[in-house]
Design an enzyme around this catalytic site. Structure first.
Site, short mmCIF file in Angstrom:
data_model
loop_
_atom_site.label_atom_id
_atom_site.label_comp_id
_atom_site.label_asym_id
_atom_site.label_seq_id
_atom_site.Cartn_x
_atom_site.Cartn_y
_atom_site.Cartn_z
N ALA A 63 -6.83 13.06 30.37
CA ALA A 63 -8.07 12.83 30.97
C ALA A 63 -7.88 11.96 32.21
CB ALA A 63 -8.89 11.85 29.77
N GLY A 108 -4.88 13.74 27.00
CA GLY A 108 -5.87 14.87 27.02
C GLY A 108 -5.11 16.36 27.11
N GLU A 111 -3.73 17.05 23.98
CA GLU A 111 -4.83 17.20 23.03
C GLU A 111 -5.27 18.71 23.34
OE1 GLU A 111 -6.73 13.71 24.32
OE2 GLU A 111 -6.66 12.81 22.15
N GLU A 131 -1.86 6.99 25.27
CA GLU A 131 -3.35 6.09 25.42
C GLU A 131 -3.06 4.65 25.07
OE1 GLU A 131 -3.18 9.05 24.04
OE2 GLU A 131 -4.57 10.42 24.83
N1 CAA Z 1 -5.98 10.87 35.48
C1 CAA Z 1 -6.02 10.75 36.94
N2 CAA Z 1 -5.23 10.94 37.90
C2 CAA Z 1 -3.94 11.42 37.54
C3 CAA Z 1 -3.62 11.53 36.16
C4 CAA Z 1 -4.79 11.18 35.10
N3 CAA Z 1 -4.60 11.28 33.84
N4 CAA Z 1 -2.41 11.79 35.99
C5 CAA Z 1 -1.86 12.06 37.58
N5 CAA Z 1 -2.85 11.77 38.19
C6 CAA Z 1 -2.86 11.41 39.67
C7 CAA Z 1 -2.25 10.39 40.12
O1 CAA Z 1 -3.22 9.18 40.19
C8 CAA Z 1 -1.83 10.63 41.60
O2 CAA Z 1 -2.92 10.89 42.44
P1 CAA Z 1 -2.53 10.42 44.02
O3 CAA Z 1 -1.58 11.30 44.57
O4 CAA Z 1 -3.98 10.33 44.45
O5 CAA Z 1 -2.10 8.94 43.73
C9 CAA Z 1 -1.31 12.16 41.33
O6 CAA Z 1 -1.86 12.64 40.01
C10 CAA Z 1 0.04 12.40 41.11
O7 CAA Z 1 0.48 11.55 40.14
P2 CAA Z 1 1.80 10.50 40.18
O8 CAA Z 1 1.87 10.15 41.60
O9 CAA Z 1 1.41 9.61 39.07
O10 CAA Z 1 3.04 11.56 39.75
P3 CAA Z 1 4.41 10.96 39.23
O11 CAA Z 1 5.34 12.24 39.44
O12 CAA Z 1 4.92 9.74 39.72
O13 CAA Z 1 4.01 10.84 37.53
C11 CAA Z 1 3.04 11.10 35.32
C12 CAA Z 1 3.45 11.92 36.82
C13 CAA Z 1 3.98 10.58 34.74
C14 CAA Z 1 2.48 12.43 34.71
C15 CAA Z 1 2.05 10.04 35.83
O14 CAA Z 1 1.01 10.96 36.81
C16 CAA Z 1 1.15 9.74 34.51
O15 CAA Z 1 1.67 8.79 33.89
N6 CAA Z 1 0.00 10.05 34.69
C17 CAA Z 1 -0.80 9.56 33.66
C18 CAA Z 1 -0.55 10.21 32.25
C19 CAA Z 1 -1.41 9.54 30.96
O16 CAA Z 1 -1.47 8.36 30.65
N7 CAA Z 1 -2.35 10.39 30.23
C20 CAA Z 1 -3.10 10.02 29.52
C21 CAA Z 1 -4.45 9.73 29.95
S1 CAA Z 1 -5.65 9.11 28.80
C22 CAA Z 1 -6.39 10.25 28.12
O17 CAA Z 1 -6.13 11.50 28.27
C23 CAA Z 1 -7.51 9.92 27.10
C24 CAA Z 1 -7.68 11.06 26.06
O18 CAA Z 1 -7.29 11.12 25.17
C25 CAA Z 1 -9.22 11.42 26.26
#
Ligand code: CAA
Length: 270
Positions: A63, A108, A111, A131
């Site tokens: 998400a 998400g 999920e 999360e």
């Molecule tokens: N939400 C918003 N933006 C996201 C995102 C997310 N979940 N995941 C990645 N992005 C964005 C980053 O902010 C980045 O944007 P910018 O270029 O504008 O800075 C772009 O995508 C590329 O991401 P990274 O620079 O972080 O890429 P990376 O290769 O260094 O890392 C990754 C990849 C390990 C997947 C890392 O992006 C990451 O950890 N993402 C978040 C994963 C996460 O925590 N997901 C769970 C979200 S909470 C949820 O989902 C709740 C629920 O159940 C409803």
């Protein structure tokens, strides 16, 4: 649609979450567009869906954390409901949905994959529910579907530790149906998408009413005790009879003429 692509080939529809710059993260707009795309699928024509993410790196990285970061309790609950409503629509969609998981499937992303009927992972796929590291619980069904899919003990371990797992481990714990390895030098994403579309085409060749009834029997039966579940199956089994497909397919099988016996029935939605 800004963030969803939908393509049809023969009787298979492919939905691509197309927000590559944010690793296909699910914001409200993506969820709304996905819901509208599902509503628009022509169920008289399409017999199986494939769901994937744009680009080589991510299926769905979760998400949208930027959108969630400033939500109030009430807004967060509503956001959870928005995701859950779309994922439930996917899970109970009348025809099967295959997730072609082409990279990160986190939060998400894991999920939404779990809301599909079948999950095929690329050899580069990574799964996890990170999360609790963000100070929240999984919010789009992760606590419920992960426990049902891989058992409560393993689900609790993955959720409490927020540890990501690679495709092979996801296969070992039963989170995915298969891991697709590309040919030497070929793209992992292309390989998993091709495998999912091939499987979907195989499903599309089967009798559509029977496939739909099988999905409903499994889904609905899992919600109730065995006595009630078996009644659900009886009703859906019965519902296949007197259809053109059942009549023609069984008549062909019973035909003494070998040629006719092997003839493929052109299945209809009737
Ligand atoms: N939400 C918003 N933006 C996201 C995102 C997310 N979940 N995941 C990645 N992005 C964005 C980053 O902010 C980045 O944007 P910018 O270029 O504008 O800075 C772009 O995508 C590329 O991401 P990274 O620079 O972080 O890429 P990376 O290769 O260094 O890392 C990754 C990849 C390990 C997947 C890392 O992006 C990451 O950890 N993402 C978040 C994963 C996460 O925590 N997901 C769970 C979200 S909470 C949820 O989902 C709740 C629920 O159940 C409803």
């Amino acid at each position: 649609m800004e963030y969803i692509l939908y393509e049809v080939s023969d009787k298979v529809g492919t939905i691509t979450i197309n927000r590559e710059k944010a690793l296909n993260a699910l914001n409200s707009q993506v969820l709304d567009e996905l819901s509208a795309t599902l509503d628009a699928v022509d169920l008289n024509e399409i017999r199986c869906l494939v769901l994937t993410g744009a680009g080589e790196k991510a299926f769905v990285a979760g998400a949208d954390i930027a959108e969630m970061s400033s939500l109030t309790k009430a807004e967060a609950e509503a956001f959870g409901k928005k995701g859950n409503d779309v994922f439930r629509k996917l899970e109970t969609f009348p025809i099967p949905v295959i997730a072609a998981v082409n990279g990160f499937a986190l939060g998400g992303g894991c999920e939404i994959a779990m809301s599909c009927d079948i999950r095929l992972a690329s050899d580069t796929a990574v799964f996890g529910q990170p999360e609790v590291g963000l100070g929240i619980t999984p919010g789009f069904g992760g606590t419920q579907r992960l426990a049902r899919l891989i058992g409560a003990g393993m689900a609790k371990q993955l959720i409490y530790t927020a540890r990501n797992i690679k495709a092979e481990e996801a296969y070992r714990v039963g989170l995915v149906n298969d891991v697709i390895k590309p040919e030497e030098g070929a793209s992992s994403k292309d390989a998993v998408l091709a495998a999912a579309q091939k499987m979907a085409a195989g499903i599309a060749k089967q009798a559509p009413i029977a496939v739909r009834a099988s999905k409903k029997a499994i889904n609905d039966g899992l919600q109730v005790d065995m006595d009630a579940a078996i009644v659900i199956e009886e009703k859906l089994f019965g519902s296949c009879f007197e259809t053109k497909d059942q009549g023609a397919a069984m008549a062909n099988f019973l035909e003494k003429d070998k040629e006719k016996k092997l003839k493929v029935v052109p299945f209809e939605n009737k």
